[in-house]
Design a protein around this motif. Structure first.
Motif, PDB file in Angstrom:
ATOM      1  N   UNK A 272       0.826  -1.210   0.000  1.00 67.38           N
ATOM      2  CA  UNK A 272       0.000   0.000   0.000  1.00 67.38           C
ATOM      3  C   UNK A 272       0.863   1.264   0.000  1.00 67.38           C
ATOM      4  N   UNK A 273       1.901   1.271   0.815  1.00 69.57           N
ATOM      5  CA  UNK A 273       2.790   2.438   0.872  1.00 69.57           C
ATOM      6  C   UNK A 273       3.494   2.628  -0.468  1.00 69.57           C
ATOM      7  N   UNK A 274       3.904   1.539  -1.086  1.00 73.74           N
ATOM      8  CA  UNK A 274       4.552   1.638  -2.393  1.00 73.74           C
ATOM      9  C   UNK A 274       3.584   2.172  -3.441  1.00 73.74           C
ATOM     10  N   UNK A 275       2.341   1.735  -3.367  1.00 71.69           N
ATOM     11  CA  UNK A 275       1.325   2.218  -4.311  1.00 71.69           C
ATOM     12  C   UNK A 275       1.230   3.739  -4.286  1.00 71.69           C
ATOM     13  N   UNK A 276       1.063   4.313  -3.090  1.00 70.74           N
ATOM     14  CA  UNK A 276       0.913   5.760  -2.975  1.00 70.74           C
ATOM     15  C   UNK A 276       2.246   6.489  -3.128  1.00 70.74           C
ATOM     16  N   UNK A 277       3.329   5.868  -2.645  1.00 71.07           N
ATOM     17  CA  UNK A 277       4.640   6.486  -2.778  1.00 71.07           C
ATOM     18  C   UNK A 277       5.047   6.644  -4.235  1.00 71.07           C
ATOM     19  N   UNK A 278       4.887   5.601  -5.003  1.00 71.74           N
ATOM     20  CA  UNK A 278       5.223   5.671  -6.422  1.00 71.74           C
ATOM     21  C   UNK A 278       4.247   6.578  -7.185  1.00 71.74           C
ATOM     22  N   UNK A 279       3.004   6.637  -6.726  1.00 71.19           N
ATOM     23  CA  UNK A 279       2.039   7.551  -7.353  1.00 71.19           C
ATOM     24  C   UNK A 279       2.505   8.995  -7.208  1.00 71.19           C
ATOM     25  N   UNK A 280       3.040   9.328  -6.056  1.00 69.79           N
ATOM     26  CA  UNK A 280       3.545  10.678  -5.846  1.00 69.79           C
ATOM     27  C   UNK A 280       4.789  10.954  -6.678  1.00 69.79           C
ATOM     28  N   UNK A 281       5.611   9.930  -6.899  1.00 72.96           N
ATOM     29  CA  UNK A 281       6.886  10.124  -7.580  1.00 72.96           C
ATOM     30  C   UNK A 281       6.763  10.122  -9.103  1.00 72.96           C
ATOM     31  N   UNK A 282       5.905   9.245  -9.635  1.00 70.45           N
ATOM     32  CA  UNK A 282       5.849   9.099 -11.093  1.00 70.45           C
ATOM     33  C   UNK A 282       4.526   9.581 -11.689  1.00 70.45           C
ATOM     34  N   UNK A 283       3.525   9.815 -10.841  1.00 72.51           N
ATOM     35  CA  UNK A 283       2.293  10.405 -11.335  1.00 72.51           C
ATOM     36  C   UNK A 283       1.237   9.446 -11.819  1.00 72.51           C
ATOM     37  N   UNK A 284       1.424   8.148 -11.622  1.00 71.77           N
ATOM     38  CA  UNK A 284       0.379   7.202 -12.013  1.00 71.77           C
ATOM     39  C   UNK A 284       0.437   5.969 -11.103  1.00 71.77           C
ATOM     40  N   UNK A 285      -0.649   5.201 -11.126  1.00 70.32           N
ATOM     41  CA  UNK A 285      -0.734   3.974 -10.337  1.00 70.32           C
ATOM     42  C   UNK A 285      -0.041   2.850 -11.110  1.00 70.32           C
ATOM     43  N   UNK A 286       0.792   2.056 -10.440  1.00 70.36           N
ATOM     44  CA  UNK A 286       1.569   1.025 -11.133  1.00 70.36           C
ATOM     45  C   UNK A 286       1.453  -0.306 -10.382  1.00 70.36           C
ATOM     46  N   UNK A 287       0.836  -1.271 -11.038  1.00 69.05           N
ATOM     47  CA  UNK A 287       0.646  -2.579 -10.409  1.00 69.05           C
ATOM     48  C   UNK A 287       1.973  -3.279 -10.153  1.00 69.05           C
ATOM     49  N   UNK A 324      12.929   0.115  -0.265  1.00 68.41           N
ATOM     50  CA  UNK A 324      12.933  -0.339  -1.654  1.00 68.41           C
ATOM     51  C   UNK A 324      12.884   0.836  -2.629  1.00 68.41           C
ATOM     52  N   UNK A 325      12.002   1.781  -2.374  1.00 66.81           N
ATOM     53  CA  UNK A 325      11.895   2.951  -3.254  1.00 66.81           C
ATOM     54  C   UNK A 325      13.214   3.722  -3.279  1.00 66.81           C
TER      55      UNK A 325
END
Length: 469
Positions: A272-287, A324-325
């Motif tokens: 869950x944290x990776x989902x929102x963390x990467x959303x903030x960094x790259x601008x989209x949701x990534x499975x 990981x991020x």
């Protein structure tokens, strides 16, 4: 007679539970295969699936012949395994558990080579996989396992007949360090020695995306790995019917349930944290990012899953996601190329998991897991739980010792393979794809570029062979 029958039933249930856990851990091989296949480009899918199979079958023979002896040998008696008989070593104290215990430990051992394979995917000669899989499973991993899990190991938290390191020993219940850190550091050296894939970074050093070809396989592999983790972590109790004297209605069977809950919570939080963390960094949701984040949380909690409260597992997963991020961002800056993020995920999150245990282990659970709940027993526990520095110090030592051991063995091995020109394929073969250049064809039905790519590779082979008489 009744007591004998009761003991026999207890041993039978313990053995069946251990075997069932081994089967769950073995399913992780399928998870690794699907995750790897989906994470590479289509032109290398056949190759990566073959290497996953080879890791398992080569590792099985290597661990049978040598690995189990190095990991758990102690004494002068032999047991049913060739390696332990060859070295004159005894595998486990209770011979009635030899076969089931061997199978469970074997399932762990072959997982290590699968971790490393992902780091060097898409550019490695097939023969190199055979060499490093055999050595990693038969020698490098077993030595680390001996240090931590054998009663004779210097890092073992219940070392027989010897003083515990810092009065504690290292707690690595299911292998954040022994399994994941070993595989991650080996993959790190493989990637460093080989260098990045052709085209991964442009002329200015900027990363070029090389996305895996099948997100469906990645998600399938992730769920299979998560499923197998319920044998990996709870199964590490080995004997489920062990009552706790300090809690008449509790025993390892309750610890198994708590361990499974901690495992699920850490993985879910990290995902869950990776989902929102990467959303903030790259601008989209990534499975795909979520899948790796989830696995990072599972890797991290593997060390302390049996000795922490469920709420602490959430903390573990939260930090693991950012580890990981952060490591992935650092890898790009350093032009480090790991197609499956295996070094960052298994190495980085595995190291964090060991430190996490030294911070959050609860004394009651440590006594239950390592003293069978003995009444009045005292053990060093987590620093942030009031347990002092002993356990944390032992955890840091394990991180350093495992990283150093794998570095001085696997680093030179990969360097030697490179010097002998046995490690990396040619640039032309890599561009054409390993499936067409090394394995006779693509894993999937023909696509429009097949003929063109095959033509280019055939022309390259013709030029290399020279004119025929």
């Amino acid at each position: 007679m009744a007591a004998t029958w009761e003991a026999s039933v207890t041993e039978s249930i313990n053995a069946v539970y251990l075997l069932f856990s081994a089967y769950l851990v073995f399913i992780m091989q399928l998870g690794f295969a699907m995750l790897c296949a989906g994470s590479v480009r289509a032109k290398n899918a056949m190759n990566i699936m073959l290497t996953n199979v080879v890791d398992a079958v080569v590792g099985t023979i290597s661990y049978y012949l040598f690995g189990f002896a190095f990991a758990f040998g102690a004494g002068s008696r032999s047991n049913p395994f060739i390696g332990t008989a060859f070295f004159g070593l005894q595998g486990v104290p209770n011979e009635s558990y030899d076969y089931s215990y061997f199978l469970y430990q074997w399932a762990f051992a072959i997982a290590v080579a699968g971790i490393t394979s992902g780091s060097i995917a898409e550019r490695t000669q097939f023969g190199a996989y055979l060499v490093f899989s055999f050595l990693l499973t038969g020698f490098v991993y077993p030595v680390a396992a001996h240090w931590v899990w054998s009663p004779a190991g210097w890092l073992n938290p219940v070392a027989a007949g010897g003083a515990l390191l810092f009065g504690s020993g290292a707690i690595d219940f299911a292998g954040s360090g022994v399994v994941h850190l070993v595989g991650g550091v080996a993959g790190l050296w493989g990637s460093v020695v080989e260098g990045p894939r052709v085209g991964r970074f442009d002329a200015f050093g900027r990363p070029v995306a090389m996305r895996g070809h099948n997100a469906t396989l990645v998600v399938l592999g992730t769920f299979l790995l998560w499923f197998g983790w319920f044998g990996f972590n709870p199964g590490s109790f080995s004997k489920i019917l062990v009552p706790y004297p300090d809690a008449p209605h509790q025993g390892n069977w309750t610890g198994v349930g708590r361990t499974a809950v901690a495992t699920a919570l850490a993985g879910s939080t990290a995902g869950l944290v990776t989902l929102f963390g990467r959303r903030m960094l790259v601008g989209h949701w990534d499975a795909l990012d979520v899948c790796n984040g989830l696995l990072g949380g599972l890797v991290a909690v593997t060390s302390g899953c049996a000795v922490v409260e469920p709420w602490a597992a959430i903390v573990c997963g939260f930090v693991a996601a950012w580890v990981l991020i952060g490591l992935n961002a650092l890898a790009l800056k350093l032009r480090f190329d790991d197609p499956l993020e295996a070094a960052q995920l298994h190495g980085g999150c595995g190291a964090w998991g060991l430190i996490f245990t030294g911070l959050f282990a609860k004394e009651e659970f440590v006594v239950q897991a390592y003293e069978s709940g003995e009444v009045g027993a005292r053990r060093p526990f987590g620093l942030l739980m009031g347990g002092g520095w002993g356990l944390l110090g032992a955890q840091v030592v394990e991180v350093a010792a495992v990283a150093a051991w794998v570095s001085v063995t696997m680093g030179p091995l990969f360097y030697l393979l490179r010097k002998l020109r046995l490690l990396r394929i040619s640039a032309e073969e890599e561009i054409a794809g390993l499936d067409i250049s090394r394995h006779g064809g693509y894993a999937y039905a023909a696509h429009p570029d097949d003929n063109h790519r095959y033509g280019l590779y055939s022309e390259y082979v013709r030029i290399q062979d020279g004119p025929r008489s």
